[in-house]
Design a protein around this motif. Structure first.
Motif, PDB file in Angstrom:
ATOM      1  N   PRO A 160       0.818  -1.218   0.000  1.00 12.16           N
ATOM      2  CA  PRO A 160       0.000   0.000   0.000  1.00 12.16           C
ATOM      3  C   PRO A 160       0.853   1.270   0.000  1.00 12.16           C
ATOM      4  O   PRO A 160       1.889   1.345   0.665  1.00 12.16           O
ATOM      5  CB  PRO A 160      -0.811  -0.124   1.292  1.00 12.16           C
ATOM      6  CG  PRO A 160      -0.894  -1.594   1.541  1.00 12.16           C
ATOM      7  CD  PRO A 160       0.429  -2.141   1.089  1.00 12.16           C
ATOM      8  N   THR A 161       0.404   2.262  -0.742  1.00  9.37           N
ATOM      9  CA  THR A 161       1.046   3.571  -0.838  1.00  9.37           C
ATOM     10  C   THR A 161      -0.030   4.643  -0.749  1.00  9.37           C
ATOM     11  O   THR A 161      -1.227   4.342  -0.819  1.00  9.37           O
ATOM     12  CB  THR A 161       1.797   3.720  -2.172  1.00  9.37           C
ATOM     13  OG1 THR A 161       0.830   3.861  -3.233  1.00  9.37           O
ATOM     14  CG2 THR A 161       2.704   2.526  -2.459  1.00  9.37           C
ATOM     15  N   PRO A 162       0.367   5.916  -0.645  1.00 12.33           N
ATOM     16  CA  PRO A 162      -0.649   6.975  -0.658  1.00 12.33           C
ATOM     17  C   PRO A 162      -1.459   7.009  -1.951  1.00 12.33           C
ATOM     18  O   PRO A 162      -2.593   7.494  -1.958  1.00 12.33           O
ATOM     19  CB  PRO A 162       0.186   8.252  -0.498  1.00 12.33           C
ATOM     20  CG  PRO A 162       1.438   7.815   0.176  1.00 12.33           C
ATOM     21  CD  PRO A 162       1.716   6.443  -0.357  1.00 12.33           C
ATOM     22  N   ALA A 163      -0.888   6.490  -3.032  1.00 14.84           N
ATOM     23  CA  ALA A 163      -1.573   6.542  -4.326  1.00 14.84           C
ATOM     24  C   ALA A 163      -2.725   5.552  -4.440  1.00 14.84           C
ATOM     25  O   ALA A 163      -3.621   5.739  -5.271  1.00 14.84           O
ATOM     26  CB  ALA A 163      -0.567   6.297  -5.450  1.00 14.84           C
ATOM     27  N   CYS A 164      -2.717   4.499  -3.625  1.00 15.87           N
ATOM     28  CA  CYS A 164      -3.746   3.460  -3.784  1.00 15.87           C
ATOM     29  C   CYS A 164      -4.535   3.210  -2.507  1.00 15.87           C
ATOM     30  O   CYS A 164      -5.215   2.193  -2.378  1.00 15.87           O
ATOM     31  CB  CYS A 164      -3.120   2.159  -4.288  1.00 15.87           C
ATOM     32  SG  CYS A 164      -1.935   1.405  -3.146  1.00 15.87           S
ATOM     33  N   THR A 165      -4.439   4.130  -1.557  1.00 20.77           N
ATOM     34  CA  THR A 165      -5.228   4.045  -0.332  1.00 20.77           C
ATOM     35  C   THR A 165      -5.915   5.391  -0.108  1.00 20.77           C
ATOM     36  O   THR A 165      -5.641   6.370  -0.796  1.00 20.77           O
ATOM     37  CB  THR A 165      -4.350   3.715   0.883  1.00 20.77           C
ATOM     38  OG1 THR A 165      -3.302   4.699   0.992  1.00 20.77           O
ATOM     39  CG2 THR A 165      -3.730   2.332   0.760  1.00 20.77           C
ATOM     40  N   GLY A 166      -6.797   5.443   0.852  1.00 24.32           N
ATOM     41  CA  GLY A 166      -7.503   6.683   1.126  1.00 24.32           C
ATOM     42  C   GLY A 166      -8.623   6.929   0.139  1.00 24.32           C
ATOM     43  O   GLY A 166      -9.056   6.033  -0.594  1.00 24.32           O
ATOM     44  N   VAL A 167      -9.104   8.160   0.111  1.00 24.22           N
ATOM     45  CA  VAL A 167     -10.205   8.523  -0.782  1.00 24.22           C
ATOM     46  C   VAL A 167      -9.773   8.339  -2.232  1.00 24.22           C
ATOM     47  O   VAL A 167      -8.747   8.881  -2.650  1.00 24.22           O
ATOM     48  CB  VAL A 167     -10.633   9.981  -0.544  1.00 24.22           C
ATOM     49  CG1 VAL A 167     -11.762  10.359  -1.498  1.00 24.22           C
ATOM     50  CG2 VAL A 167     -11.071  10.187   0.902  1.00 24.22           C
ATOM     51  N   PRO A 168     -10.513   7.570  -3.026  1.00 21.60           N
ATOM     52  CA  PRO A 168     -10.133   7.363  -4.424  1.00 21.60           C
ATOM     53  C   PRO A 168     -10.111   8.677  -5.202  1.00 21.60           C
ATOM     54  O   PRO A 168     -10.937   9.567  -4.960  1.00 21.60           O
ATOM     55  CB  PRO A 168     -11.237   6.435  -4.951  1.00 21.60           C
ATOM     56  CG  PRO A 168     -11.767   5.744  -3.738  1.00 21.60           C
ATOM     57  CD  PRO A 168     -11.686   6.769  -2.641  1.00 21.60           C
ATOM     58  N   PRO A 169      -9.168   8.825  -6.130  1.00 27.19           N
ATOM     59  CA  PRO A 169      -9.112  10.042  -6.949  1.00 27.19           C
ATOM     60  C   PRO A 169     -10.430  10.284  -7.673  1.00 27.19           C
ATOM     61  O   PRO A 169     -11.082   9.351  -8.141  1.00 27.19           O
ATOM     62  CB  PRO A 169      -7.981   9.731  -7.941  1.00 27.19           C
ATOM     63  CG  PRO A 169      -7.139   8.710  -7.255  1.00 27.19           C
ATOM     64  CD  PRO A 169      -8.087   7.875  -6.449  1.00 27.19           C
ATOM     65  N   GLY A 170     -10.814  11.545  -7.739  1.00 28.90           N
ATOM     66  CA  GLY A 170     -12.038  11.910  -8.435  1.00 28.90           C
ATOM     67  C   GLY A 170     -13.298  11.846  -7.598  1.00 28.90           C
ATOM     68  O   GLY A 170     -14.381  12.223  -8.068  1.00 28.90           O
ATOM     69  N   THR A 171     -13.172  11.377  -6.345  1.00 30.12           N
ATOM     70  CA  THR A 171     -14.347  11.297  -5.475  1.00 30.12           C
ATOM     71  C   THR A 171     -14.795  12.694  -5.059  1.00 30.12           C
ATOM     72  O   THR A 171     -13.998  13.501  -4.589  1.00 30.12           O
ATOM     73  CB  THR A 171     -14.037  10.470  -4.213  1.00 30.12           C
ATOM     74  OG1 THR A 171     -13.615   9.164  -4.600  1.00 30.12           O
ATOM     75  CG2 THR A 171     -15.261  10.360  -3.317  1.00 30.12           C
ATOM     76  N   LYS A 172     -16.069  12.990  -5.237  1.00 30.09           N
ATOM     77  CA  LYS A 172     -16.623  14.269  -4.812  1.00 30.09           C
ATOM     78  C   LYS A 172     -17.055  14.165  -3.357  1.00 30.09           C
ATOM     79  O   LYS A 172     -17.877  13.320  -2.999  1.00 30.09           O
ATOM     80  CB  LYS A 172     -17.821  14.658  -5.682  1.00 30.09           C
ATOM     81  CG  LYS A 172     -18.400  16.024  -5.337  1.00 30.09           C
ATOM     82  CD  LYS A 172     -19.556  16.383  -6.255  1.00 30.09           C
ATOM     83  CE  LYS A 172     -20.129  17.751  -5.899  1.00 30.09           C
ATOM     84  NZ  LYS A 172     -21.272  18.117  -6.785  1.00 30.09           N
ATOM     85  N   LEU A 173     -16.483  15.016  -2.518  1.00 30.15           N
ATOM     86  CA  LEU A 173     -16.775  14.977  -1.090  1.00 30.15           C
ATOM     87  C   LEU A 173     -17.726  16.103  -0.694  1.00 30.15           C
ATOM     88  O   LEU A 173     -17.598  17.233  -1.167  1.00 30.15           O
ATOM     89  CB  LEU A 173     -15.486  15.095  -0.276  1.00 30.15           C
ATOM     90  CG  LEU A 173     -14.444  13.990  -0.482  1.00 30.15           C
ATOM     91  CD1 LEU A 173     -13.207  14.269   0.357  1.00 30.15           C
ATOM     92  CD2 LEU A 173     -15.020  12.623  -0.140  1.00 30.15           C
ATOM     93  N   THR A 174     -18.650  15.780   0.179  1.00 23.04           N
ATOM     94  CA  THR A 174     -19.588  16.758   0.718  1.00 23.04           C
ATOM     95  C   THR A 174     -19.232  17.038   2.172  1.00 23.04           C
ATOM     96  O   THR A 174     -19.154  16.111   2.990  1.00 23.04           O
ATOM     97  CB  THR A 174     -21.032  16.227   0.647  1.00 23.04           C
ATOM     98  OG1 THR A 174     -21.360  15.944  -0.713  1.00 23.04           O
ATOM     99  CG2 THR A 174     -22.008  17.245   1.207  1.00 23.04           C
ATOM    100  N   VAL A 175     -18.991  18.300   2.493  1.00 22.71           N
ATOM    101  CA  VAL A 175     -18.632  18.661   3.862  1.00 22.71           C
ATOM    102  C   VAL A 175     -19.827  18.429   4.780  1.00 22.71           C
ATOM    103  O   VAL A 175     -20.946  18.870   4.504  1.00 22.71           O
ATOM    104  CB  VAL A 175     -18.174  20.128   3.953  1.00 22.71           C
ATOM    105  CG1 VAL A 175     -17.890  20.512   5.406  1.00 22.71           C
ATOM    106  CG2 VAL A 175     -16.934  20.345   3.100  1.00 22.71           C
ATOM    107  N   THR A 176     -19.579  17.709   5.865  1.00 26.35           N
ATOM    108  CA  THR A 176     -20.615  17.416   6.851  1.00 26.35           C
ATOM    109  C   THR A 176     -20.428  18.321   8.060  1.00 26.35           C
ATOM    110  O   THR A 176     -19.343  18.369   8.646  1.00 26.35           O
ATOM    111  CB  THR A 176     -20.534  15.939   7.290  1.00 26.35           C
ATOM    112  OG1 THR A 176     -20.742  15.104   6.145  1.00 26.35           O
ATOM    113  CG2 THR A 176     -21.589  15.627   8.337  1.00 26.35           C
TER     114      THR A 176
END
Length: 300
Positions: free
Chosen positions: A51-67
């Motif tokens: 695992p690296t930062p490039a393949c973990t965490g929020v997937p690229p292109g994901t639109k996030l909504t602030v809660t």
């Protein structure tokens, strides 16, 4: 429980644990792996290797909504069982105070914790980023028990994962540790833990932290049945510390970056551990294994 009271309780528990984070001198090797190193571990899902930062965490292109934070302006508290948080950005801590909560494709800038006083709640977290690169938080990124974490990226935390009870499973995740003065940084640490810890195919990088203990710090006397397998780790005083456990204790298939430690590679209770196929390696800047230095023997 009000947020101020909860934060105070968490802080007391954390400080109690940190006071006990000490390292002991390593002794000579007691066993040597006999298997060949073979090829680098192939990951599941988004990660082709470790695992690296490039393949973990929020997937690229994901639109996030602030809660919006709903607990004292500092945290978002979940109270409804079965809640799904998908594609959200929580600009504070996430308090999981209901069972069967699902977190995916989301960013949490603070900590994720499932303790509400003496009670804890079951949850899963997948393809999510915990922490921010803007500051270093001493508290663990994720805790405490009854959770499954997959392809999670933890950054900006002195401790990555906490195991403080039964049924903790962590896979295919990446942890980049930091530290504040007086911290005892760990990649994964146990504190009043229980049965069934699985820590499989993760990358823990502690090379950027100064106030440290270990990437793998499992020394709780309540550990029963723990498996640490197929991980890539680096840093620490003694990088791998597994002691005081009972039941089936497994340390197999891990790779430790050569000479990344302060005092030694291993300080563990070798006679009770199923230790095999662990290796010293060198890596490139993208966490790819470039060479195998030799077998990593258990010592303690």
């Amino acid at each position: 429980m009000r947020w101020v009271s909860l934060l105070a309780a968490v802080s007391v528990v954390t400080m109690t644990f940190l006071a006990g984070c000490t390292s002991s001198p390593a002794g000579g090797p007691t066993s040597t792996p006999t298997r060949s190193p073979g090829q680098p571990t192939v990951g599941a899902g988004r990660c082709p290797g470790y695992p690296t930062p490039a393949c973990t965490g929020v997937p690229p292109g994901t639109k996030l909504t602030v809660t919006a934070l709903n607990e004292g302006g500092a945290a978002y508290r979940v109270r409804t069982p079965g809640t799904v948080l998908d594609g959200v950005h929580i600009p504070g801590d996430l308090l999981v105070h209901a069972d069967d909560v699902t977190i995916r494709n989301s960013r949490i800038d603070g900590i994720v914790i499932n303790a509400d006083g003496p009670r804890t709640f079951r949850f899963t977290i997948t393809d999510s980023t915990v922490g921010t690169a803007k500051r270093c938080q001493t508290l663990p990124g994720i805790g405490q028990d009854k959770y499954t974490a997959t392809r999670v990226l933890i950054r900006g935390h002195g401790d990555g994962f906490r195991a403080a009870g039964d049924d903790v499973t962590i896979r295919d995740s990446y942890v980049d540790l930091c530290s504040n003065p007086g911290d005892h940084s760990d990649g994964i640490q146990t504190y009043n833990t229980g049965k069934g810890l699985i820590f499989d195919h993760n990358t823990v990088d502690q090379r950027h932290a100064k106030d440290i203990t270990a990437p793998i710090f499992l020394v709780d006397k309540q550990i029963v049945d723990a498996a640490v397998t197929n991980n890539l780790i680096m840093g620490g005083t003694y990088s791998i510390q597994l002691r005081n456990g009972r039941g089936k204790l497994v340390m197999r298939g891990n790779k430790l970056v050569d000479k990344s430690w302060v005092y030694g590679p291993v300080d563990s209770e070798c006679k009770v551990i199923d230790w095999a196929d662990n290796w010293l390696v060198t890596i490139d800047e993208n966490y790819g294994v470039t060479s195998t230095v030799g077998p990593l023997a258990c010592a303690g």
